[in-house]
Write an enzyme that holds these catalytic residues in place. Structure first.
Site, PDB file in Angstrom:
ATOM      1  N   LYS A  63      11.090 -44.933   2.931  1.00 19.97           N
ATOM      2  CA  LYS A  63      11.176 -43.923   3.996  1.00 19.97           C
ATOM      3  C   LYS A  63      10.725 -44.516   5.332  1.00 19.97           C
ATOM      4  O   LYS A  63      10.117 -45.600   5.355  1.00 19.97           O
ATOM      5  CB  LYS A  63      10.281 -42.735   3.623  1.00 19.97           C
ATOM      6  CG  LYS A  63       8.802 -43.114   3.487  1.00 19.97           C
ATOM      7  CD  LYS A  63       8.001 -42.051   2.744  1.00 19.97           C
ATOM      8  CE  LYS A  63       6.537 -42.481   2.652  1.00 19.97           C
ATOM      9  NZ  LYS A  63       5.772 -41.599   1.749  1.00 19.97           N
ATOM     10  N   TYR A 282      -6.193 -50.312  32.963  1.00 19.93           N
ATOM     11  CA  TYR A 282      -6.388 -48.910  33.357  1.00 19.93           C
ATOM     12  C   TYR A 282      -7.824 -48.467  33.115  1.00 19.93           C
ATOM     13  O   TYR A 282      -8.422 -48.788  32.094  1.00 19.93           O
ATOM     14  CB  TYR A 282      -5.473 -47.997  32.541  1.00 19.93           C
ATOM     15  CG  TYR A 282      -4.022 -48.051  32.915  1.00 19.93           C
ATOM     16  CD1 TYR A 282      -3.590 -47.725  34.195  1.00 19.93           C
ATOM     17  CD2 TYR A 282      -3.071 -48.408  31.968  1.00 19.93           C
ATOM     18  CE1 TYR A 282      -2.241 -47.767  34.516  1.00 19.93           C
ATOM     19  CE2 TYR A 282      -1.721 -48.443  32.288  1.00 19.93           C
ATOM     20  CZ  TYR A 282      -1.315 -48.119  33.569  1.00 19.93           C
ATOM     21  OH  TYR A 282       0.018 -48.155  33.886  1.00 19.93           O
TER      22      TYR A 282
END
Ligand SMILES: *Cc1c(COP(=O)(O)O)cnc(C)c1O
Length: 393
Positions: A63, A282
């Protein structure tokens, strides 16, 4: 907010798309992260599971694009190992898998929807029926038609998907609800298979056996990777192997018997020499105190390199551990490479984000998550390479 464009608006093809050779056009891989998937080691892990559960068929859970590895890249290699049972989450994934494996059994864990029944039949996908409604839907569709097998999922302690005890009782009283289609297998899922001593394991096994006794005889399918490492009572007829095939540790404690399958590397884009005190990234969360060197790679949280690795993660360059400094950005991450000789820490040099020494599980721990999350999050910009497949051994 309205754009003034009609629904389903498709931009007209621009003249640039008419350039000769445009359909084959792609950017190079040089400035990209590369995920190397060792198919030979994946095959070793397949054989490891087979040796632990010798009486069961070893199925593979592929999956979420094969746990991020590229389903089309790994499924044929698993097939070459002898794997004939595959589990995907939804019908779309089943369709993609059918395109590469013509005759495997493909089970769709989320079951059928009313608008996907024809696809299940046409592509011989086996729905896992989780509710009485899904059973009614499938039975109504299959009745009178060809034999369309389905799996039944009974919940034994996950409380997520699957038939509850009351619903099983309904089926036991009204067996005609299951008429008209063969039962490919009876599925349940263990909640704590990574903790062998957890009492829920034995409770789930007992509940599973009781559930199977109420249902028509069918092959059993209980264990994920962790279940394979529990005793043979848990193995049943079909295993749903996931993480272990791809090298993740199936048990919370103790050594990991699975071979490492994955290596993620990214090239240095730029090296910044810093000699006066500066901050990185940042929020200015990291302060470079003395002279040093900061290397930037083209991998960020959009690629699945999680933001929680900011000032916490590590990687390897030239055999030397280097720390993530500053915040991980969307497309870029910065490392302090001051400890690495300058000749090695140059633009183009490959930083190993995970691999044999610093495994996916190790990185996941630094990120405060599990290896499954790191793998499933590996983004589309990462180039996937498959090595040591059958052709090359
Ligand atoms: C994802 C999944 C698995 C595989 O689990 P692993 O722990 O990765 O082996 C097995 N069964 C079900 C129902 C799953 O959703």
């Amino acid at each position: 907010m309205s754009t003034g464009l009609p629904r389903n608006y498709a931009a007209p093809i621009s003249p640039a798309d008419d350039l000769p050779g445009a359909s084959a056009e792609r950017a190079g891989d040089a400035l990209h992260a590369i995920l190397t998937v060792d198919l030979g080691r994946m095959a070793d892990n397949y054989r490891l599971l087979a040796a632990r559960a010798p009486r069961a068929r070893i199925g593979a859970v592929v999956k979420a694009n094969g746990y991020g590895l590229g389903m089309e890249g790994i499924a044929p290699a698993l097939y070459a190992c002898g794997c004939r049972d595959y589990f995907v989450a939804d019908a779309e994934e089943g369709l993609a898998l059918r395109r590469v494996l013509a005759d495997a059994r493909i089970y769709v864990l989320n079951g059928p929807g009313a608008d996907s029944l024809q696809l299940f039949a046409r592509r011989r996908l086996i729905p896992v029926l989780n509710t009485l409604d899904q059973i009614a839907l499938w039975a109504g569709f299959a009745r009178g038609g060809p034999q369309l097998a389905a799996a039944l999922h009974v919940d034994t302690g996950m409380t997520r998907l699957g038939l509850a005890a009351e619903e099983l009782a309904v089926l036991a009283h009204e067996p005609e609800r299951l008429s008209g289609f063969p039962i490919a297998c009876i599925v349940s899922h263990l909640a704590c298979s990574d903790e062998p001593d957890h009492p829920l394991n034995a409770q789930q096994l007992a509940a599973f056996r009781a559930a199977c006794a109420q249902l028509p005889p069918a092959p059993t399918c209980l264990s994920n990777s962790g279940g394979v490492f529990l005793d043979s009572n848990y193995h049943g007829d079909i295993i749903r192997g996931g993480g272990s095939l791809f090298g993740l540790a199936a048990l919370e404690d103790g050594p990991n018997p699975a071979a490492q399958v994955l290596k993620l590397e990214a090239p240095i884009l730029q090296v910044r020499h810093v000699d006066s005190p500066m901050t990185v990234g940042y929020g200015a969360t990291y302060r470079v105190a003395g002279p040093g060197r900061i290397a930037t790679i083209p991998v960020g949280y959009a690629d699945g390199y999680m933001r929680s690795l900011s000032n916490r993660g590590s990687a390897f360059l030239g055999g030397i551990r280097i720390p993530v400094v500053g915040r991980v950005s969307m497309d870029l991450t910065t490392f302090d490479v001051s400890a690495v000789p300058e000749a090695l820490a140059r633009p183009g040099a490959m930083i190993e984000l995970f691999g044999d020494t610093h495994t996916v599980d190790d990185l996941a721990e630094e990120a405060g998550t599990i290896g499954h999350v790191i793998m499933a999050g590996l983004g589309r910009r990462i180039v996937r390479r498959y090595v040591n497949g059958l052709e090359s051994v």
